[in-house]
Design an enzyme around this catalytic site. Structure first.
Site, PDB file in Angstrom:
ATOM      1  N   ILE A  12     -10.071   5.907  -3.976  1.00  0.00           N
ATOM      2  CA  ILE A  12      -9.029   6.859  -3.645  1.00  0.00           C
ATOM      3  C   ILE A  12      -9.512   7.648  -5.078  1.00  0.00           C
ATOM      4  O   ILE A  12      -9.868   8.253  -5.707  1.00  0.00           O
ATOM      5  CB  ILE A  12      -8.218   7.429  -2.743  1.00  0.00           C
ATOM      6  CG1 ILE A  12      -8.722   7.066  -1.598  1.00  0.00           C
ATOM      7  CG2 ILE A  12      -8.037   8.507  -3.416  1.00  0.00           C
ATOM      8  CD1 ILE A  12      -7.026   7.001  -0.753  1.00  0.00           C
ATOM      9  N   PHE A  81      -2.311   4.881  -7.807  1.00  0.00           N
ATOM     10  CA  PHE A  81      -3.674   4.427  -6.250  1.00  0.00           C
ATOM     11  C   PHE A  81      -3.458   2.867  -6.857  1.00  0.00           C
ATOM     12  O   PHE A  81      -2.931   2.448  -6.184  1.00  0.00           O
ATOM     13  CB  PHE A  81      -4.902   4.411  -6.734  1.00  0.00           C
ATOM     14  CG  PHE A  81      -5.063   5.995  -6.709  1.00  0.00           C
ATOM     15  CD1 PHE A  81      -4.859   6.556  -5.614  1.00  0.00           C
ATOM     16  CD2 PHE A  81      -5.422   6.562  -7.890  1.00  0.00           C
ATOM     17  CE1 PHE A  81      -5.191   7.894  -5.387  1.00  0.00           C
ATOM     18  CE2 PHE A  81      -5.811   7.616  -8.054  1.00  0.00           C
ATOM     19  CZ  PHE A  81      -5.725   8.524  -6.563  1.00  0.00           C
ATOM     20  N   SER A 124       1.863   6.792   2.815  1.00  0.00           N
ATOM     21  CA  SER A 124       0.845   6.776   3.208  1.00  0.00           C
ATOM     22  C   SER A 124       1.832   6.923   4.855  1.00  0.00           C
ATOM     23  O   SER A 124       2.585   7.057   4.867  1.00  0.00           O
ATOM     24  CB  SER A 124       0.319   5.066   3.844  1.00  0.00           C
ATOM     25  OG  SER A 124      -0.486   4.877   4.975  1.00  0.00           O
ATOM     26  N   TYR A 149       3.193  -3.958   4.166  1.00  0.00           N
ATOM     27  CA  TYR A 149       2.018  -2.997   3.714  1.00  0.00           C
ATOM     28  C   TYR A 149       3.369  -1.773   3.493  1.00  0.00           C
ATOM     29  O   TYR A 149       3.510  -0.857   2.367  1.00  0.00           O
ATOM     30  CB  TYR A 149       0.701  -3.197   3.845  1.00  0.00           C
ATOM     31  CG  TYR A 149       0.742  -1.372   3.409  1.00  0.00           C
ATOM     32  CD1 TYR A 149      -0.069  -1.727   2.369  1.00  0.00           C
ATOM     33  CD2 TYR A 149       0.100  -0.573   4.746  1.00  0.00           C
ATOM     34  CE1 TYR A 149      -0.810  -0.510   2.131  1.00  0.00           C
ATOM     35  CE2 TYR A 149      -1.013   1.262   3.834  1.00  0.00           C
ATOM     36  CZ  TYR A 149      -1.378   0.340   2.772  1.00  0.00           C
ATOM     37  OH  TYR A 149      -1.368   1.472   2.053  1.00  0.00           O
ATOM     38  N   LYS A 153       5.417   0.730   1.097  1.00  0.00           N
ATOM     39  CA  LYS A 153       5.508   2.520   0.873  1.00  0.00           C
ATOM     40  C   LYS A 153       6.811   2.919   1.180  1.00  0.00           C
ATOM     41  O   LYS A 153       6.971   4.083   0.029  1.00  0.00           O
ATOM     42  CB  LYS A 153       4.131   3.006   1.456  1.00  0.00           C
ATOM     43  CG  LYS A 153       2.918   2.628   1.424  1.00  0.00           C
ATOM     44  CD  LYS A 153       2.269   2.405   0.118  1.00  0.00           C
ATOM     45  CE  LYS A 153       1.279   2.477  -0.344  1.00  0.00           C
ATOM     46  NZ  LYS A 153       0.552   2.146  -2.285  1.00  0.00           N
TER      47      LYS A 153
END
Ligand code: NAD
Ligand code: UD1
Length: 338
Positions: A12, A81, A124, A149, A153
């Site tokens: 990204i 990122f 996300s 994960y 976030k």
């Protein structure tokens, strides 16, 4: 304006860099090359005729980060990122994920909050887990994350919200991406999955090109119109544009809320079977697939309500699913040539 991108050579980050350079921003890009290649700089230059200022560094290294900000004292915005992103791997290696995604964020936030630099965070839709209603808007209470994960976030979002409260003048936007897919139309940059792809689109394109034998469709008995899972697939160039518009908004706005959260999706739910059919239609290729058992931890349906970002920031997805799949296929085909 000078923008710092961490993880700038990743999937990204590289697409965002291209758009920023094309719009006349100066880009400072850092990446430790853990999940990317230095060759991405060639792709960026081939598209834009420009190179970002690049430094190979690890954002967890406080000294290197301090030196970077000393070298570039006038950074106007930061897009963060740099992180690990494989859900399955995070279950096997939770400490590596907490270390990189949480400690890395903290190190980046130290100089950023000190200087009150506008900050965009890659979050996300995984933070929602299996939401109780569709489409998912930002006000739905977050459920327990499905994976380390996902935890990183949720924790990352919380850390940033706390910083916005604590440090006067520090504002941030949390972007919750739905499923980014596709590549730049030039096919000079795209996604480099390491090893066997876990995500649908790279697995599908690798199957069609002959690197994999069969695409397994995980589950066909779900409570959805065709029995397969539903997601909101967003073209990576639309996602890149969302970052730039969010950053502009953050820099210009006298933001009273300080920490704002936005979904970045198309608002359209698409099933796995529809992906296969659309891919076959736009590329003329046959997808060799079989129905397999459901994947542990998969949510059944997730698609965004993007009204908040549409209305407040003015961003709206422009590319079609057909564009996204064609660009993913063009990228895969040129990888074979390399
Ligand atoms: P990516 O792996 O392609 O890019 C991340 C880049 O960060 C890589 O180039 C990697 O080398 C670099 N990096 C990792 N740790 C670093 C560190 N400590 N210091 C410096 N560089 C480091 O991933 P991506 O798909 O571009 O994702 C970017 C961000 O968006 C991640 O935070 C990811 O969690 C988030 N995100 C991605 C998706 C997706 O489907 N791709 C979905 C939702 C959120
Ligand atoms: C997953 C993560 C999400 C992360 C995203 C990008 C979960 C629950 N979510 O999203 O947090 O941001 O990856 O890394 O893991 N599928 C197949 N066959 C395949 C691969 C996938 O049928 O070989 C199906 C899946 O069941 C799913 C859809 O395709 O329904 C999309 O899967 P995938 O691309 O892995 O993304 P998510 O699971 O949505």
């Amino acid at each position: 304006m000078k923008i710092l991108i961490t993880g700038g050579l990743g999937y990204i980050g590289s697409h965002v860099t291209v758009l920023l350079l094309q719009k006349g921003y100066e880009v400072v890009s850092v990446d430790n090359l853990d999940n990317s290649s230095i060759d991405v700089l060639e792709g960026i230059e081939a598209i834009t005729g420009k190179r970002p200022f690049f430094e190979a560094l690890d954002v967890r290294d406080e000294n290197q980060m301090t030196n970077l900000f000393d070298k570039h004292p006038n950074i106007d915005g930061v897009i963060h990122f740099a992180a690990y992103k494989a859900v399955g791997e995070s279950v096997e290696k939770p400490l590596e994920y907490y270390e990189n995604n949480v400690s890395g964020l903290v190190q980046v936030l130290k100089p950023v909050t000190r200087k009150a630099i506008p900050f965009i965070f890659s979050s996300s839709c995984t933070v929602y887990g299996q939401a109780d209603k569709m489409p998912i808007d930002e006000d739905i209470p977050l459920k327990k994350a499905f994976s380390p994960y996902g935890n990183t976030k949720q924790i990352g979002e919380q850390i940033i919200a706390d910083c916005c409260k604590a440090y006067q003048g520090f504002n941030a936007i949390l972007l919750r991406y739905f499923n980014p897919i596709g590549a730049h139309s030039s096919a000079k940059i795209g996604e480099f999955p390491q090893g066997i792809p876990q995500n649908l689109i790279p697995f599908l394109t690798q199957t069609v090109i002959g690197k994999r034998e069969t695409l397994k469709i995980f589950g066909s008995d779900y409570n959805t119109p065709d029995g397969t899972c539903i997601r909101d697939y967003i073209h990576v160039m639309d996602l890149a544009q969302a970052h730039i518009e969010s950053l502009d908004y953050l820099i210009k706005s006298n933001n009273s809320e300080a920490c704002e959260v936005y979904n970045v999706g198309t608002g359209k739910g698409v099933s796995v079977m529809e992906i296969v059919q659309t891919f076959e239609k736009v590329t003329g290729e046959k997808v060799h697939f079989e129905i397999s058992k459901p994947r542990t931890g998969d949510v059944i349906t997730a698609f965004a309500d993007p009204k908040k970002i549409n209305n407040r920031i003015g961003w709206k997805a422009q590319y079609s699913l057909e564009d996204s799949l064609m660009s993913a296929w063009n990228w895969e085909k040129q990888l074979k040539i390399l």
